[in-house]
Scaffold this active site. Structure first.
Site, PDB file in Angstrom:
ATOM      1  N   GLU A   1       0.814  -1.219   0.000  1.00 46.53           N
ATOM      2  CA  GLU A   1       0.000   0.000   0.000  1.00 46.53           C
ATOM      3  C   GLU A   1       0.847   1.269   0.000  1.00 46.53           C
ATOM      4  OE1 GLU A   1      -3.021   0.469  -0.603  1.00 46.53           O
ATOM      5  OE2 GLU A   1      -4.218  -1.205   0.110  1.00 46.53           O
TER       6      GLU A   1
ATOM      7  N   ASP B   1      -6.803   7.780   0.201  1.00 43.91           N
ATOM      8  CA  ASP B   1      -6.332   6.834   1.208  1.00 43.91           C
ATOM      9  C   ASP B   1      -5.096   7.416   1.882  1.00 43.91           C
ATOM     10  OD1 ASP B   1      -8.339   5.082   0.340  1.00 43.91           O
ATOM     11  OD2 ASP B   1      -7.020   4.240  -1.190  1.00 43.91           O
TER      12      ASP B   1
END
Length: 140
Positions: free
Chosen positions: A51, A69
């Site tokens: 990520e 995010d």
């Protein structure tokens, strides 16, 4: 002279503002210290690697719904944290900026909440992390 001092202060403060980059073992140890079950650490380190490349300060590009995010686990601002000036369900009850600091406590607590409500598949990178993973035993 004032400009010089301002630049010096900025140079000193910049590393603190920039967040930090961990490695697999330092993340595993910090998460263990925060009470994360050891049998989950290989999965969390895999998610963080894919990520954010273990970077605490990353804000991802806009998603198709306009959300972003945040942080080492790339936690979404529509559901989990409050971004400035945008609607959020804010299930973790914190500012998204709290997910971008050197202290990963907020990120870990919020990620655990995501896991408890949505499971590992809440992370789009889960397919990289759902099979065999290298042991984190050498980190301890």
């Amino acid at each position: 002279m004032k400009a010089f001092f301002a630049l010096v202060l900025l140079a000193i403060a910049a590393p603190a503002l920039a967040g930090r980059t961990l490695d697999r073992c330092s993340l595993a140890r910090e998460m263990a210290d925060l009470g994360v079950p050891r049998d989950q650490l290989d999965k969390w380190t895999c998610i963080a690697q894919h990520e954010s490349d273990y970077r605490t300060w990353v804000v991802g590009p806009a998603n198709s719904d306009g959300s972003n995010d945040y942080g080492i686990f790339q936690i979404n601002d529509l559901y989990w944290c409050q971004a400035d000036g945008r609607f959020s369900y804010n299930e973790c009850g914190l500012s998204c900026n709290a997910l971008l600091t050197d202290d990963i406590t907020n990120s870990v607590r919020c990620a655990q909440k995501v896991l408890s409500q949505q499971g590992w598949s809440a992370w789009a990178v889960w397919h990289y992390c759902s099979g065999w993973l290298p042991s984190i035993d050498e980190c301890f």
